[in-house]
Design an enzyme around this catalytic site. Sequence first.
Site, PDB file in Angstrom:
ATOM      1  N   ARG A 186       1.364 -52.807   7.587  1.00 47.62           N
ATOM      2  CA  ARG A 186       1.843 -51.972   6.924  1.00 47.62           C
ATOM      3  C   ARG A 186       1.156 -50.813   6.430  1.00 47.62           C
ATOM      4  O   ARG A 186       2.021 -49.703   6.254  1.00 47.62           O
ATOM      5  CB  ARG A 186       1.182 -53.443   5.390  1.00 47.62           C
ATOM      6  CG  ARG A 186       2.199 -54.344   5.377  1.00 47.62           C
ATOM      7  CD  ARG A 186       2.140 -54.831   4.272  1.00 47.62           C
ATOM      8  NE  ARG A 186       0.519 -56.035   4.532  1.00 47.62           N
ATOM      9  CZ  ARG A 186       0.029 -56.754   3.948  1.00 47.62           C
ATOM     10  NH1 ARG A 186       0.100 -56.821   2.382  1.00 47.62           N
ATOM     11  NH2 ARG A 186      -1.284 -56.577   4.158  1.00 47.62           N
ATOM     12  N   ASN A 196       4.261 -58.602   3.485  1.00 48.38           N
ATOM     13  CA  ASN A 196       3.743 -59.284   5.177  1.00 48.38           C
ATOM     14  C   ASN A 196       5.157 -60.413   4.722  1.00 48.38           C
ATOM     15  O   ASN A 196       4.403 -61.175   2.966  1.00 48.38           O
ATOM     16  CB  ASN A 196       2.120 -59.402   4.603  1.00 48.38           C
ATOM     17  CG  ASN A 196       1.367 -59.390   5.409  1.00 48.38           C
ATOM     18  OD1 ASN A 196       2.041 -57.857   6.353  1.00 48.38           O
ATOM     19  ND2 ASN A 196      -0.156 -59.165   5.486  1.00 48.38           N
TER      20      ASN A 196
END
Length: 784
Positions: A23, A41
């Site tokens: 990320r 996520n």
Amino acid sequence: MLDTINTTFEIRLNGLVQGVGFRPFVFQLANEWGLKGKVSNGAAGVVIRINADLTTASRFREALLHEAPALAQIIQHTLQEIEPLHFESFDIVESETAERFSLVLPPDFALCNNCRQELHDPANRRYRYPFITCTHCGPRYSIITALPYDRPYTSMAAFKQCASCWHEYNDPADRRFYAQTNSCDDCGPQLGWYKTDGTRSVQLSFLNDSRWILPRVNWALKAGKILAVKGIGGYLLLCDATNEQAVETLRRRKHRPQKPFAVLYPMLEMLQAEVALNEVEINALQGVAAPIVPAERQDACRVAQNVAPQLSSLGIMLPYTPLLDLIANDFGKPLVATSGNISGNPIVYEDEKALTDLTAVADHILTNNRPIAVPQDDSVLRFTPKHQQPIVIRRSRGLPLYVPKGYQNSDFCVAMGASMKSTFAINTTDYLYVSQYLGDLESYETQQNFEQVSAHFLRLQNPDFLPVFGEIKALFCDAHEGYFSTQLAVEAGHRWQIPIQKIQHHQAHLAAVLAENDLLHSTQPLLGVVWDGTGYGSDGQIWGGEFYPFNFSEQPLSKQLRELPHRLHFDYFDALLGDKMPREPRLSALSFCKGVVGSDAILQPKFSPVEWGVYQNVLSNNLLKTSSVGRIFDAVASVLGLMDKVTYEGEAAFLLETLAARYFARHGYAFSEYYLENTEIKANIPTRKLAEELLIDIQKGCSSDWIAAKFHFSLVKIVETTAQRLGVRQLAFSGGVFQNAVLIDLLIEHLSPHFQLYFHRQLSPNDENIAYGQMVLGSLLMKD
Ligand SMILES: [Zn+2]
Ligand SMILES: [Zn+2]
């Protein structure tokens, strides 16, 4: 320009993309590109939504794929336009929750070089902090309690980041940006230092302050004490590897008389001075998995002989956690580092258990207050001496749980594996997972551990655990009724009304090596060679020396595998006295040499007169037979006088391999003489003839290392002549015998010019791959 864009695209990237700094990477890349949107996520990986036109979105996806962090592994990706959303900036947002996760779990990653430097830098705020990590390193699988991989769902949940850590966590320019394990001395896990008195009672000496505790750890090691230290996957037992007395004490307390211990070196430079290492081995030792790697001792090696009795090699490793790095470097000499357990039981990983059970082994116990969610041993990876072919001996900490499917099955299925080297496998819609090595299911504690770890794994797939059982489409297990794993499958099958499919052991091995090498679709002739110690055969005998020929066919191998494949094998010899046979190679010798002229003179001295009488009687009335190549190795080791009773599984075969290795190291791998050279083999391999010829060499007084070498070479020639006779050019190998590095090197050396050779790659050749093979073959059979 961006203001004019009112389309929104969604990119989904699945695979190993959580817990690897993905990320933060997306965030940084999006900002470089001036994109607005968000990343989170998701249930199956990472979900990215951006305001962009199709061209930009496609290019952005390409960039994501090409520039992904080194630890990431993208298996699937999609791009699609969704309902327009308006974003003001690019953000990392909370994870999407879902009922069912389909995620590739990240393994635990070894300490990275940046963190290692900070660990030893007095100016750094994490100087000597035993739990230093970043997005590129640290525990993952071992601390995950639920999915997705976010701090609240890990053992780090209890540790609230301090202001300094929180700042790093939110700083896109920081290496710890969104590092879920981020912590420091002020806010992270704390050590506890206990003294034991050997009677299940312990006394806490120091809590929390590593500046007080670590010097005491060092003094204790210098004084020859045995320490239990909580690591990543469980407790390790440490002691001074150069102190023979300390090693002897550890052996006695652990009830482990002979089996080699692994050795932890503080740094590569010291390691290179004491053992012989090539580049491949160094890369493995320093890689993210940081396994144990066996290597040859050099003259300068200070490690006491009783660390690996009778062997010239040592299983070595480098510190893979900051705590081990500090302990090993403070000590400055090699340390024995072995799983914290009593021989035969699983590794201890819970603090409470450590503080009771390990008091009988360790003088001191070093705990910490970060729970381990799932136990793992250290992985063991060896490389063949000549061709540096990797062989996974034990697949556990640091190695990925995800294995490519190689077959079609999107149903939720569970395979239970074998017994001695147990694992389980879970097939989900998208992925296949094979668990870490879970030990020998003969032990009650290992059985409990097997149930706990498999339950944990199922819960990770679905937090609502019980319905999962109802949703299992099929359970696969070994055909051996006596295996605990089979019994567990049968019980669960009855209870939840799940269909059970029993899979023959060696066919599971065969299916595993074929699927792992993506050969199921092949229509080319192939010979599967499956050699191991013990497996329950379809005819009720003990198999272990099997050949599976596949001829030219319209049907792919997957289809041929489903029908009972044709099988050749080593001629049966007597399987004596159940489990006693693998423990006593002299019994294998007795059976292997039955009726061979002149064998009594060699065999009789191995038994007392009473034993000799009893065993002769057993031999003449015996009905159970075996084709096990593992037992032939034992027999040869015994007749050569190497070993008559083993203290650990595979010991005799390993000594025989060591003897052959010594010969080939001195004389090279070109060898010409072999057993059965003048025997025309029409179908099965004449075991008896092999025994006769081998005994003639012994009677002639040929040297043991030459006979060991000739025996190994003969096995290669047996494979070659069988393949030639069948007109086969592809060879695939599975089974515990192919952990033998000399045999693998000889196969490569002599057969690779004329044959295509396939070995296991990610999985071990031993019974750890049975669960995978059961899943493969079971999935093929389900199609009927
Ligand atoms: Zn790091
Ligand atoms: Zn902190």
